[in-house]
Design a protein around this motif. Structure first.
Motif, PDB file in Angstrom:
ATOM      1  N   LEU A   1      61.179  86.607  22.859  1.00 40.31           N
ATOM      2  CA  LEU A   1      61.830  85.614  22.738  1.00 40.31           C
ATOM      3  C   LEU A   1      62.054  84.613  23.974  1.00 40.31           C
ATOM      4  O   LEU A   1      62.322  85.151  25.098  1.00 40.31           O
ATOM      5  N   ASN A   2      61.595  83.137  23.912  1.00 43.80           N
ATOM      6  CA  ASN A   2      61.692  82.255  25.050  1.00 43.80           C
ATOM      7  C   ASN A   2      63.109  81.545  24.829  1.00 43.80           C
ATOM      8  O   ASN A   2      63.698  81.528  24.076  1.00 43.80           O
ATOM      9  N   PRO A   3      63.376  80.771  26.022  1.00 45.99           N
ATOM     10  CA  PRO A   3      64.382  79.997  26.068  1.00 45.99           C
ATOM     11  C   PRO A   3      64.830  79.240  25.037  1.00 45.99           C
ATOM     12  O   PRO A   3      65.875  78.888  24.519  1.00 45.99           O
ATOM     13  N   ASP A   4      63.731  78.374  24.433  1.00 48.97           N
ATOM     14  CA  ASP A   4      63.762  77.533  23.239  1.00 48.97           C
ATOM     15  C   ASP A   4      63.956  77.956  22.020  1.00 48.97           C
ATOM     16  O   ASP A   4      64.315  77.407  20.903  1.00 48.97           O
ATOM     17  N   GLY A   5      63.897  79.590  22.068  1.00 49.77           N
ATOM     18  CA  GLY A   5      64.217  79.991  20.364  1.00 49.77           C
ATOM     19  C   GLY A   5      62.843  80.406  19.929  1.00 49.77           C
ATOM     20  O   GLY A   5      62.714  81.190  18.941  1.00 49.77           O
ATOM     21  N   THR A   6      61.705  80.482  20.510  1.00 45.34           N
ATOM     22  CA  THR A   6      60.346  80.645  19.964  1.00 45.34           C
ATOM     23  C   THR A   6      60.090  82.111  19.910  1.00 45.34           C
ATOM     24  O   THR A   6      60.411  82.584  21.034  1.00 45.34           O
ATOM     25  N   ILE A   7      59.545  82.649  19.170  1.00 45.40           N
ATOM     26  CA  ILE A   7      59.528  84.203  18.820  1.00 45.40           C
ATOM     27  C   ILE A   7      58.292  84.554  18.855  1.00 45.40           C
ATOM     28  O   ILE A   7      57.321  83.962  17.776  1.00 45.40           O
ATOM     29  N   THR A   8      57.662  85.279  19.328  1.00 47.42           N
ATOM     30  CA  THR A   8      56.298  86.136  19.024  1.00 47.42           C
ATOM     31  C   THR A   8      56.396  87.555  18.454  1.00 47.42           C
ATOM     32  O   THR A   8      57.463  88.074  18.548  1.00 47.42           O
TER      33      THR A   8
ATOM     34  N   ASN B   1      56.389  83.374  27.284  1.00 48.66           N
ATOM     35  CA  ASN B   1      57.120  82.641  28.139  1.00 48.66           C
ATOM     36  C   ASN B   1      57.596  81.509  27.703  1.00 48.66           C
ATOM     37  O   ASN B   1      57.281  80.841  26.820  1.00 48.66           O
ATOM     38  N   ARG B   2      58.113  80.688  28.813  1.00 51.23           N
ATOM     39  CA  ARG B   2      58.774  79.353  28.525  1.00 51.23           C
ATOM     40  C   ARG B   2      57.856  78.293  28.175  1.00 51.23           C
ATOM     41  O   ARG B   2      58.054  77.357  27.417  1.00 51.23           O
ATOM     42  N   ASP B   3      56.397  78.289  28.510  1.00 50.59           N
ATOM     43  CA  ASP B   3      55.517  77.320  28.317  1.00 50.59           C
ATOM     44  C   ASP B   3      54.753  77.505  26.977  1.00 50.59           C
ATOM     45  O   ASP B   3      53.579  77.175  26.556  1.00 50.59           O
ATOM     46  N   GLY B   4      55.151  78.886  26.019  1.00 51.05           N
ATOM     47  CA  GLY B   4      54.637  79.120  24.984  1.00 51.05           C
ATOM     48  C   GLY B   4      53.369  80.076  25.024  1.00 51.05           C
ATOM     49  O   GLY B   4      52.551  80.371  23.884  1.00 51.05           O
TER      50      GLY B   4
ATOM     51  N   GLY C   1      54.276  92.192  29.460  1.00 55.46           N
ATOM     52  CA  GLY C   1      54.889  90.971  29.593  1.00 55.46           C
ATOM     53  C   GLY C   1      54.557  89.610  30.414  1.00 55.46           C
ATOM     54  O   GLY C   1      53.479  89.886  31.159  1.00 55.46           O
ATOM     55  N   ASN C   2      54.847  88.636  30.336  1.00 59.14           N
ATOM     56  CA  ASN C   2      54.453  87.312  31.067  1.00 59.14           C
ATOM     57  C   ASN C   2      55.453  86.386  31.534  1.00 59.14           C
ATOM     58  O   ASN C   2      56.437  86.259  30.745  1.00 59.14           O
ATOM     59  N   ASN C   3      55.638  85.835  32.500  1.00 55.58           N
ATOM     60  CA  ASN C   3      56.777  85.331  32.989  1.00 55.58           C
ATOM     61  C   ASN C   3      56.476  83.833  33.161  1.00 55.58           C
ATOM     62  O   ASN C   3      55.518  83.133  32.618  1.00 55.58           O
ATOM     63  N   ALA C   4      57.605  83.019  33.747  1.00 58.78           N
ATOM     64  CA  ALA C   4      57.421  81.684  33.758  1.00 58.78           C
ATOM     65  C   ALA C   4      56.159  81.287  34.385  1.00 58.78           C
ATOM     66  O   ALA C   4      55.957  80.204  34.385  1.00 58.78           O
ATOM     67  N   GLN C   5      55.934  81.843  35.330  1.00 62.27           N
ATOM     68  CA  GLN C   5      54.675  81.664  36.318  1.00 62.27           C
ATOM     69  C   GLN C   5      53.292  81.948  35.656  1.00 62.27           C
ATOM     70  O   GLN C   5      52.301  81.702  36.440  1.00 62.27           O
TER      71      GLN C   5
END
Length: 387
Positions: free
Chosen positions: A219-226, A269-272, A312-316
């Motif tokens: 789950l990323n910050p904007d609520g997108t789920i994979t 991550n936050r970039d989808g 996992g993958n992070n914001a970078q």
């Protein structure tokens, strides 16, 4: 509470996504990592085979959550702060036995408390397993208060119930539940406490099939789920559920279409960007990164004779995970957007089949939380620092 399983009409066509996907071939720059890895044992953890500490979720400041298995193989939650201090906790109603799963599978669920996710505010979530081997979701606030939750429609028999997995900065929680027929359905619990239930288009309806938003960082910050779904033929496919409730479904290029094969995303991550593994037609696991626009990069760690498994993958855009060598030994890796791949092993990790280093999640600062299995099959937590 409302469902959005009728949103299949918004799903992106799978053949179209495959046609649009671009398989990037990168020349990996590979080297062993010399960066610092901190190992630890939680107070109260057992010291015999299949006991010990399992590090999982990690906050931006390096606080780690997870669980430890005691001498009775029951799970207890822990919080480890950056200065090495531990707090142990148990969800009310958690059981104290070995649970419904093989003892050699620590992620399946001994009875007890299994923290998976932690957000920047220090709110922790995960499932707990009661004395009847039923799963329930819990949320622990920084003041130590723990609340229990069951998704509407969750079954009440052994190995049914509610699995909370990841929690984002606003406090939304993603996971899944299994109904009375052992079919899995996705869930999103909003910060206001509303349950939104969903099924990925094409998800099977037989026992063990369905929709699985994966744990740790789905789950990323904007609520997108994979996550992934298992269809009626028991083939895995990836999905992204967007904040408006629409779906994009996808398969990694070269993923197999036989039973038990296919595409399993684990993190977004936050970039989808999503990452996970796929099984090819020979049942070998390969890692992948899928960019938001639909292009793919395959990750095969050198020496991964038995597969590469990103977790996992992070914001970078850094991907962490494990690979399995020809002896069945697990090793950690980090892969960046430039194609550089570093390998690492936690000090004390065993070298036998099923032993070794198993990274679970990473944060935006590049810290990695995980665990390793030593030569006596005892679990220990680790924290790999970026510098």
């Amino acid at each position: 509470m409302h469902t959005d399983s009728n949103l299949c009409k918004k799903a992106t066509s799978l053949p179209l996504l495959i046609a649009m996907a671009v398989l990037a071939s990168l020349a990996f720059a590979v080297q062993a990592s010399s960066q610092q890895t901190i190992t630890y044992n939680a107070p109260g953890a057992g010291t015999a085979a299949w006991q010990g500490a399992i590090g999982v979720g990690i906050a931006p400041n390096g606080t780690v959550t997870g669980w430890y298995l005691d001498a009775q193989l029951a799970a207890h939650g822990f919080l480890r702060t950056p200065d090495g201090q531990f707090t142990s906790f148990d969800a009310p109603g958690a059981g104290s036995g070995p649970g419904p799963c093989p003892i050699s599978n620590p992620l399946c669920g001994s009875q007890g408390t299994h923290p998976f996710g932690i957000n920047p505010k220090g709110v922790i979530t995960g499932p707990y397993v009661d004395a009847s081997d039923v799963f329930h979701g819990f949320v622990r606030t920084p003041d130590g208060k723990i609340a229990s939750f069951d998704a509407p429609g969750a079954g009440t028999n052994p190995r049914q119930g509610t699995w909370f997995g990841d929690i984002n900065p606003p406090g939304a929680i993603a996971g899944f539940y299994k109904d009375a027929n052992y079919v899995a359905h996705g869930l999103l619990r909003t910060p206001e406490g509303e349950f939104i239930l969903f099924d990925a288009p094409g998800a099977g309806t037989g026992g063990g099939q369905g929709t699985f938003p994966q744990f740790f960082s789905c789950l990323n910050p904007d609520g997108t789920i994979t996550g992934f779904y298992l269809d009626g033929d028991n083939v895995y496919h990836g999905f992204v559920r967007h904040p408006d409730g629409s779906f994009t479904t996808f398969d990694a290029p070269n993923a197999g279409y036989g039973e038990g094969q296919g595409t399993l995303p684990y993190s977004i991550n936050r970039d989808g960007e999503t990452t996970g593994q796929y099984f090819d037609a020979s049942n070998l696991s390969h890692g992948f990164v899928r960019r938001q626009q639909g292009s793919f990069t395959t990750i095969d760690a050198p020496g991964a004779a038995q597969g590469t498994i990103p977790e996992g993958n992070n914001a970078q855009g850094q991907v962490e995970g494990q690979y399995v060598d020809s002896n069945g030994d697990n090793h950690g890796f980090v892969f960046d957007r430039n194609g550089k791949l570093l390998t690492f092993n936690a000090t004390g990790a065993g070298t036998g089949a099923g032993q070794g280093t198993i990274p679970m999640t990473n944060n935006a600062e590049g810290m990695i939380s995980g665990y390793y299995l030593d030569g006596a099959n005892v679990y220990h937590g680790f924290l790999r620092m970026p510098h």
